[in-house]
Design a protein around this motif. Structure first.
Motif, PDB file in Angstrom:
ATOM      1  N   SER A 104     115.294  77.546  49.725  1.00  0.00           N
ATOM      2  CA  SER A 104     116.530  78.295  49.918  1.00  0.00           C
ATOM      3  C   SER A 104     117.310  78.292  48.611  1.00  0.00           C
ATOM      4  CB  SER A 104     117.374  77.669  51.026  1.00  0.00           C
ATOM      5  OG  SER A 104     118.652  78.275  51.061  1.00  0.00           O
ATOM      6  N   THR A 105     117.348  79.439  47.959  1.00  0.00           N
ATOM      7  CA  THR A 105     118.140  79.525  46.725  1.00  0.00           C
ATOM      8  C   THR A 105     119.624  79.466  47.062  1.00  0.00           C
ATOM      9  OG1 THR A 105     117.913  81.931  46.855  1.00  0.00           O
ATOM     10  CG2 THR A 105     116.409  80.776  45.389  1.00  0.00           C
ATOM     11  N   ARG A 106     119.981  79.966  48.235  1.00  0.00           N
ATOM     12  CA  ARG A 106     121.389  79.948  48.657  1.00  0.00           C
ATOM     13  C   ARG A 106     121.920  78.527  48.772  1.00  0.00           C
ATOM     14  NH1 ARG A 106     123.833  82.307  54.354  1.00  0.00           N
ATOM     15  NH2 ARG A 106     125.982  81.680  53.950  1.00  0.00           N
ATOM     16  N   TRP A 107     121.118  77.618  49.372  1.00  0.00           N
ATOM     17  CA  TRP A 107     121.571  76.250  49.610  1.00  0.00           C
ATOM     18  C   TRP A 107     120.964  75.249  48.634  1.00  0.00           C
ATOM     19  CZ3 TRP A 107     125.670  76.637  52.337  1.00  0.00           C
ATOM     20  CH2 TRP A 107     125.773  77.606  53.326  1.00  0.00           C
ATOM     21  N   GLY A 108     120.087  75.712  47.749  1.00  0.00           N
ATOM     22  CA  GLY A 108     119.478  74.810  46.770  1.00  0.00           C
ATOM     23  C   GLY A 108     118.618  73.742  47.419  1.00  0.00           C
ATOM     24  N   SER A 109     117.827  74.151  48.418  1.00  0.00           N
ATOM     25  CA  SER A 109     117.031  73.172  49.152  1.00  0.00           C
ATOM     26  C   SER A 109     115.572  73.597  49.235  1.00  0.00           C
ATOM     27  CB  SER A 109     117.603  72.988  50.564  1.00  0.00           C
ATOM     28  OG  SER A 109     117.690  74.226  51.234  1.00  0.00           O
ATOM     29  N   LYS A 110     114.711  72.588  49.345  1.00  0.00           N
ATOM     30  CA  LYS A 110     113.283  72.804  49.553  1.00  0.00           C
ATOM     31  C   LYS A 110     112.924  72.250  50.925  1.00  0.00           C
ATOM     32  CE  LYS A 110     111.889  72.564  44.706  1.00  0.00           C
ATOM     33  NZ  LYS A 110     111.534  73.936  44.517  1.00  0.00           N
ATOM     34  N   HIS A 111     112.092  73.010  51.660  1.00  0.00           N
ATOM     35  CA  HIS A 111     111.765  72.662  53.036  1.00  0.00           C
ATOM     36  C   HIS A 111     110.260  72.498  53.200  1.00  0.00           C
ATOM     37  CE1 HIS A 111     115.800  74.243  54.545  1.00  0.00           C
ATOM     38  NE2 HIS A 111     115.761  74.550  53.274  1.00  0.00           N
ATOM     39  N   ASP A 112     109.856  71.363  53.777  1.00  0.00           N
ATOM     40  CA  ASP A 112     108.468  71.097  54.149  1.00  0.00           C
ATOM     41  C   ASP A 112     108.423  71.284  55.667  1.00  0.00           C
ATOM     42  OD1 ASP A 112     105.891  70.119  54.566  1.00  0.00           O
ATOM     43  OD2 ASP A 112     106.523  68.029  54.486  1.00  0.00           O
ATOM     44  N   ILE A 113     107.793  72.380  56.116  1.00  0.00           N
ATOM     45  CA  ILE A 113     107.823  72.790  57.515  1.00  0.00           C
ATOM     46  C   ILE A 113     106.458  72.554  58.143  1.00  0.00           C
ATOM     47  CG2 ILE A 113     108.198  74.765  59.066  1.00  0.00           C
ATOM     48  CD1 ILE A 113     109.769  75.930  56.472  1.00  0.00           C
ATOM     49  N   ARG A 114     106.462  71.927  59.316  1.00  0.00           N
ATOM     50  CA  ARG A 114     105.205  71.630  60.007  1.00  0.00           C
ATOM     51  C   ARG A 114     105.299  72.046  61.468  1.00  0.00           C
ATOM     52  NH1 ARG A 114     102.828  66.438  57.273  1.00  0.00           N
ATOM     53  NH2 ARG A 114     103.764  66.663  55.214  1.00  0.00           N
ATOM     54  N   VAL A 115     104.321  72.797  61.911  1.00  0.00           N
ATOM     55  CA  VAL A 115     104.201  73.093  63.336  1.00  0.00           C
ATOM     56  C   VAL A 115     103.532  71.864  63.944  1.00  0.00           C
ATOM     57  CG1 VAL A 115     103.254  74.617  65.095  1.00  0.00           C
ATOM     58  CG2 VAL A 115     104.031  75.573  62.900  1.00  0.00           C
ATOM     59  N   VAL A 116     104.325  71.069  64.643  1.00  0.00           N
ATOM     60  CA  VAL A 116     103.864  69.776  65.157  1.00  0.00           C
ATOM     61  C   VAL A 116     102.947  69.970  66.355  1.00  0.00           C
ATOM     62  CG1 VAL A 116     104.624  67.598  66.198  1.00  0.00           C
ATOM     63  CG2 VAL A 116     105.919  68.612  64.306  1.00  0.00           C
ATOM     64  N   GLU A 117     103.402  70.778  67.320  1.00  0.00           N
ATOM     65  CA  GLU A 117     102.557  71.079  68.474  1.00  0.00           C
ATOM     66  C   GLU A 117     103.027  72.371  69.112  1.00  0.00           C
ATOM     67  OE1 GLU A 117     104.122  68.527  72.203  1.00  0.00           O
ATOM     68  OE2 GLU A 117     103.377  67.290  70.565  1.00  0.00           O
ATOM     69  N   THR A 118     102.077  73.091  69.679  1.00  0.00           N
ATOM     70  CA  THR A 118     102.367  74.336  70.372  1.00  0.00           C
ATOM     71  C   THR A 118     101.199  74.678  71.289  1.00  0.00           C
ATOM     72  OG1 THR A 118     102.948  76.674  70.132  1.00  0.00           O
ATOM     73  CG2 THR A 118     101.434  75.774  68.489  1.00  0.00           C
ATOM     74  N   ASN A 119     101.493  75.404  72.355  1.00  0.00           N
ATOM     75  CA  ASN A 119     100.432  76.001  73.143  1.00  0.00           C
ATOM     76  C   ASN A 119     100.501  77.529  73.011  1.00  0.00           C
ATOM     77  OD1 ASN A 119     102.586  76.678  74.759  1.00  0.00           O
ATOM     78  ND2 ASN A 119     101.933  75.495  76.531  1.00  0.00           N
ATOM     79  N   TYR A 120     101.338  77.999  72.081  1.00  0.00           N
ATOM     80  CA  TYR A 120     101.486  79.406  71.675  1.00  0.00           C
ATOM     81  C   TYR A 120     102.095  80.302  72.743  1.00  0.00           C
ATOM     82  CZ  TYR A 120      98.303  77.716  68.078  1.00  0.00           C
ATOM     83  OH  TYR A 120      97.715  76.984  67.087  1.00  0.00           O
ATOM     84  N   GLU A 121     101.894  80.006  74.014  1.00  0.00           N
ATOM     85  CA  GLU A 121     102.378  80.890  75.081  1.00  0.00           C
ATOM     86  C   GLU A 121     103.652  80.386  75.740  1.00  0.00           C
ATOM     87  OE1 GLU A 121      99.052  81.221  77.705  1.00  0.00           O
ATOM     88  OE2 GLU A 121      97.754  81.950  76.109  1.00  0.00           O
ATOM     89  N   GLU A 122     104.001  79.119  75.499  1.00  0.00           N
ATOM     90  CA  GLU A 122     105.156  78.533  76.173  1.00  0.00           C
ATOM     91  C   GLU A 122     106.162  77.939  75.189  1.00  0.00           C
ATOM     92  OE1 GLU A 122     106.155  74.950  79.345  1.00  0.00           O
ATOM     93  OE2 GLU A 122     104.191  75.048  78.394  1.00  0.00           O
ATOM     94  N   TYR A 123     105.692  77.079  74.285  1.00  0.00           N
ATOM     95  CA  TYR A 123     106.621  76.360  73.414  1.00  0.00           C
ATOM     96  C   TYR A 123     105.985  76.072  72.052  1.00  0.00           C
ATOM     97  CZ  TYR A 123     104.049  71.997  73.596  1.00  0.00           C
ATOM     98  OH  TYR A 123     103.084  71.047  73.425  1.00  0.00           O
ATOM     99  N   ALA A 124     106.851  75.756  71.087  1.00  0.00           N
ATOM    100  CA  ALA A 124     106.416  75.290  69.769  1.00  0.00           C
ATOM    101  C   ALA A 124     107.440  74.270  69.289  1.00  0.00           C
ATOM    102  CB  ALA A 124     106.310  76.442  68.780  1.00  0.00           C
ATOM    103  N   LEU A 125     106.953  73.151  68.782  1.00  0.00           N
ATOM    104  CA  LEU A 125     107.782  72.086  68.229  1.00  0.00           C
ATOM    105  C   LEU A 125     107.547  72.085  66.726  1.00  0.00           C
ATOM    106  CD1 LEU A 125     109.634  69.697  69.094  1.00  0.00           C
ATOM    107  CD2 LEU A 125     107.568  68.311  69.300  1.00  0.00           C
ATOM    108  N   VAL A 126     108.628  72.270  65.960  1.00  0.00           N
ATOM    109  CA  VAL A 126     108.522  72.414  64.508  1.00  0.00           C
ATOM    110  C   VAL A 126     109.425  71.377  63.840  1.00  0.00           C
ATOM    111  CG1 VAL A 126     108.880  73.988  62.557  1.00  0.00           C
ATOM    112  CG2 VAL A 126     108.055  74.883  64.748  1.00  0.00           C
ATOM    113  N   ALA A 127     108.874  70.644  62.872  1.00  0.00           N
ATOM    114  CA  ALA A 127     109.642  69.642  62.130  1.00  0.00           C
ATOM    115  C   ALA A 127     109.771  70.076  60.679  1.00  0.00           C
ATOM    116  CB  ALA A 127     108.958  68.284  62.206  1.00  0.00           C
ATOM    117  N   THR A 128     110.957  69.874  60.124  1.00  0.00           N
ATOM    118  CA  THR A 128     111.219  70.241  58.738  1.00  0.00           C
ATOM    119  C   THR A 128     111.858  69.067  58.009  1.00  0.00           C
ATOM    120  OG1 THR A 128     111.596  72.544  59.390  1.00  0.00           O
ATOM    121  CG2 THR A 128     112.386  71.899  57.229  1.00  0.00           C
ATOM    122  N   GLN A 129     111.277  68.716  56.862  1.00  0.00           N
ATOM    123  CA  GLN A 129     111.880  67.746  55.954  1.00  0.00           C
ATOM    124  C   GLN A 129     112.559  68.556  54.855  1.00  0.00           C
ATOM    125  OE1 GLN A 129     111.959  64.363  56.187  1.00  0.00           O
ATOM    126  NE2 GLN A 129     110.896  64.497  58.146  1.00  0.00           N
TER     127      GLN A 129
END
Length: 185
Positions: A104-129
């Motif tokens: 994010s150039t706006r906030w000066g941040s770097k994000h490490d994004i991981r799709v932790v678990e999903t079944n694609y049709e119901e939910y997705a759990l995403v973690a970001t450092q």
């Protein structure tokens, strides 16, 4: 003194790297199945902006699409005051399926994004450092294909957020709203 400080900083960095490596990624991640409309059901974060804005937050819609070069375009529309605000982000794929980076150039941040678990049709759990000059933070998002999820999925989100070191007052099930929910998929 300086050597001690450097070794403390080194240990802190190793700890942060280990923490990132301990976040799981969806096995056999299938990016094409993640595309489409999602509702943001839960948000957990230990960042200052979350603590300041938490009482204003509501459910929002997120459209995920794949770009020609295989990255993810993530478009979120959320209510802010009496208007709808849309934010676009480009998640750059990494060598590991299910893991993305975003700057994010706006906030000066770097994000490490991981799709932790999903079944694609119901939910997705995403973690970001998130790394920025003011310090690191963690964010966990719970997406749903519908505006409601089972208590078991909500509990899994809360449990996973706690495993990432987030406290109960840093975990929020977003209040439902009909505002800004009618964007085109």
């Amino acid at each position: 003194m300086q050597a001690t400080l450097l070794s403390i900083l080194g240990l802190a960095l190793l700890g942060a790297l280990h923490a990132q490596d301990s976040i799981p990624i969806q096995a056999d991640f299938q990016q094409d199945k993640l595309t489409g409309r999602w509702y943001s059901i839960g948000l957990a974060s230990n960042s200052n902006w979350f603590k300041e804005k938490r009482h204003l937050m509501k459910m929002c819609t997120t459209i995920i699409s794949t770009t020609a070069d295989g990255n993810l375009e993530v478009t979120s529309t959320y209510p802010k005051g009496d208007q709808c605000v849309t934010r676009n982000s480009l998640y750059t794929k990494t060598e590991q399926p299910g893991k993305f980076s975003y700057t994010s150039t706006r906030w000066g941040s770097k994000h490490d994004i991981r799709v932790v678990e999903t079944n694609y049709e119901e939910y997705a759990l995403v973690a970001t450092q998130i790394s920025k000059s003011t310090g690191p933070s963690t964010m966990v998002l719970l997406y749903s294909r519908t505006k409601e999820l089972s208590p078991e999925r909500l509990e899994r989100f809360t449990q996973f957020s706690r495993e990432q070191g987030l406290t109960d007052d840093e975990i929020l099930i977003l209040p439902q709203t009909d505002k800004c929910m009618t964007d085109a998929a």
